[in-house]
Design an enzyme around this catalytic site. Structure first.
Site, PDB file in Angstrom:
ATOM      1  N   LYS A 243       3.938  -1.537  77.563  1.00 19.18           N
ATOM      2  CA  LYS A 243       2.976  -1.358  78.879  1.00 19.18           C
ATOM      3  C   LYS A 243       1.994  -2.555  78.440  1.00 19.18           C
ATOM      4  CE  LYS A 243       3.313   3.639  79.024  1.00 19.18           C
ATOM      5  NZ  LYS A 243       2.359   4.889  79.152  1.00 19.18           N
TER       6      LYS A 243
ATOM      7  N   TYR B 168       5.892   7.043  88.047  1.00 16.16           N
ATOM      8  CA  TYR B 168       5.053   8.147  87.284  1.00 16.16           C
ATOM      9  C   TYR B 168       4.883   9.407  88.230  1.00 16.16           C
ATOM     10  CZ  TYR B 168       3.768   5.725  82.983  1.00 16.16           C
ATOM     11  OH  TYR B 168       3.702   5.354  81.612  1.00 16.16           O
TER      12      TYR B 168
ATOM     13  N   ASN C 268      -1.788   3.566  76.059  1.00 17.14           N
ATOM     14  CA  ASN C 268      -0.550   3.672  75.507  1.00 17.14           C
ATOM     15  C   ASN C 268       0.007   2.569  75.534  1.00 17.14           C
ATOM     16  OD1 ASN C 268      -0.399   6.027  73.930  1.00 17.14           O
ATOM     17  ND2 ASN C 268       0.387   7.231  75.556  1.00 17.14           N
TER      18      ASN C 268
ATOM     19  N   HIS D 217       6.346   3.302  76.624  1.00 18.65           N
ATOM     20  CA  HIS D 217       6.602   4.390  77.320  1.00 18.65           C
ATOM     21  C   HIS D 217       8.283   4.586  76.928  1.00 18.65           C
ATOM     22  CE1 HIS D 217       8.468   6.845  80.519  1.00 18.65           C
ATOM     23  NE2 HIS D 217       9.483   6.255  80.443  1.00 18.65           N
TER      24      HIS D 217
ATOM     25  N   GLU E 295      14.914   6.355  85.550  1.00 18.10           N
ATOM     26  CA  GLU E 295      13.919   5.125  85.088  1.00 18.10           C
ATOM     27  C   GLU E 295      14.796   3.838  85.159  1.00 18.10           C
ATOM     28  OE1 GLU E 295      10.626   8.155  83.079  1.00 18.10           O
ATOM     29  OE2 GLU E 295      11.831   6.979  81.684  1.00 18.10           O
TER      30      GLU E 295
HETATM   31  P1  IDP Z   1       4.669  10.442  77.516  1.00 18.70           P
HETATM   32  O1  IDP Z   1       4.254   9.044  77.777  1.00 18.70           O
HETATM   33  O2  IDP Z   1       4.730  10.839  76.150  1.00 18.70           O
HETATM   34  O3  IDP Z   1       5.915  10.966  78.133  1.00 18.70           O
HETATM   35  P2  IDP Z   1       3.435  11.874  79.639  1.00 18.70           P
HETATM   36  O4  IDP Z   1       2.734  13.209  79.490  1.00 18.70           O
HETATM   37  O5  IDP Z   1       4.895  11.462  80.339  1.00 18.70           O
HETATM   38  O6  IDP Z   1       3.728  11.361  78.244  1.00 18.70           O
HETATM   39  O7  IDP Z   1       2.165  10.987  80.256  1.00 18.70           O
HETATM   40  C1  IDP Z   1       2.551   9.599  80.713  1.00 18.70           C
HETATM   41  C2  IDP Z   1       1.535   8.633  80.285  1.00 18.70           C
HETATM   42  O8  IDP Z   1       0.513   8.986  81.002  1.00 18.70           O
HETATM   43  C3  IDP Z   1       1.021   8.516  78.745  1.00 18.70           C
HETATM   44  O9  IDP Z   1       1.798   7.571  78.062  1.00 18.70           O
HETATM   45  C4  IDP Z   1      -0.410   8.321  78.942  1.00 18.70           C
HETATM   46  O10 IDP Z   1      -0.658   7.162  79.122  1.00 18.70           O
HETATM   47  C5  IDP Z   1      -0.797   8.789  80.423  1.00 18.70           C
HETATM   48  N1  IDP Z   1      -1.516  10.295  80.016  1.00 18.70           N
HETATM   49  C6  IDP Z   1      -0.876  11.340  79.644  1.00 18.70           C
HETATM   50  N2  IDP Z   1      -1.508  12.283  79.568  1.00 18.70           N
HETATM   51  C7  IDP Z   1      -2.927  11.739  79.464  1.00 18.70           C
HETATM   52  C8  IDP Z   1      -4.235  12.394  79.386  1.00 18.70           C
HETATM   53  O11 IDP Z   1      -4.555  13.447  79.380  1.00 18.70           O
HETATM   54  N3  IDP Z   1      -5.235  11.348  79.589  1.00 18.70           N
HETATM   55  C9  IDP Z   1      -5.081  10.245  80.041  1.00 18.70           C
HETATM   56  N4  IDP Z   1      -3.808   9.660  80.108  1.00 18.70           N
HETATM   57  C10 IDP Z   1      -2.716  10.424  79.863  1.00 18.70           C
HETATM   58 MG    MG Z   2       6.649  10.806  79.925  1.00 20.85          MG
END
Ligand code: IDP
Ligand code: MG
Length: 152
Positions: free
Chosen positions: A11, A51, A114, A117, A128
């Protein structure tokens, strides 16, 4: 064990912080094969499809803003159980919970920033991969160390 293809995205903050090489070298050293890769700025439309599972969540708008804020590096990684392997190498979603030794555990602090991904299932991986790559951008090839990685 099944040979799989998964999708990963370094990212914008991973790119800006100069971590492309570090992340790729971990995947390569693990034995995963990079069968497709490109640098791109994710468009708003692509971000929303990518997303779509998070539409309606409080972090959806900031997430779209973040993911479109600069260049990302998209890739397809191939190897035995690649989906699970890449998820384990990334670590937990929150970088403060992710174990040291994982990519998120080693290189970040904020869940909203983060740096990587990875697909969470084979179904997500297929979806994806097709969002980011045309079929002819994915290359079939053998690495010279495959017989050592996988046996006969
Ligand atoms: P993952 O990336 O581990 O699969 P997901 O739940 O799919 O996790 O979430 C996608 C992205 O959304 C995460 O990588 C993160 O950047 C963001 N994200 C997820 N949960 C939160 C949150 O509670 N607060 C802020 N950003 C979040
Ligand atoms: Mg995810």
């Amino acid at each position: 064990m099944a040979r799989e293809r998964t999708f990963a995205l370094i990212k914008p903050y991973g790119v800006q912080r100069g971590l492309i090489g570090e992340i790729l070298s971990r995947f390569e050293a693990k034995g995963l094969k990079i069968v497709a890769m490109k640098t791109l700025v994710v468009s708003e439309d692509l971000a929303k499809s990518y997303y779509s599972e998070h539409i309606g969540k409080p972090f959806f708008e900031p997430l779209i803003h973040y993911i479109t804020s600069g260049p990302s590096v998209a890739m397809v990684l191939e190897g035995d159980e690649a989906v699970k392997v890449v998820r384990k190498m990334m670590g937990k979603t929150s970088p403060t919970e992710a174990d040291p030794g994982t990519i998120r555990g080693d290189f970040g602090l904020q869940i909203g920033r983060n740096i990587i991904h990875g697909s969470d299932s084979l179904t997500s991986a297929e979806r994806e991969i097709s969002l980011f790559f045309e079929a002819n951008e994915i290359v079939d090839f053998e690495r010279i160390d495959e017989q050592w990685l996988y046996g006969e």
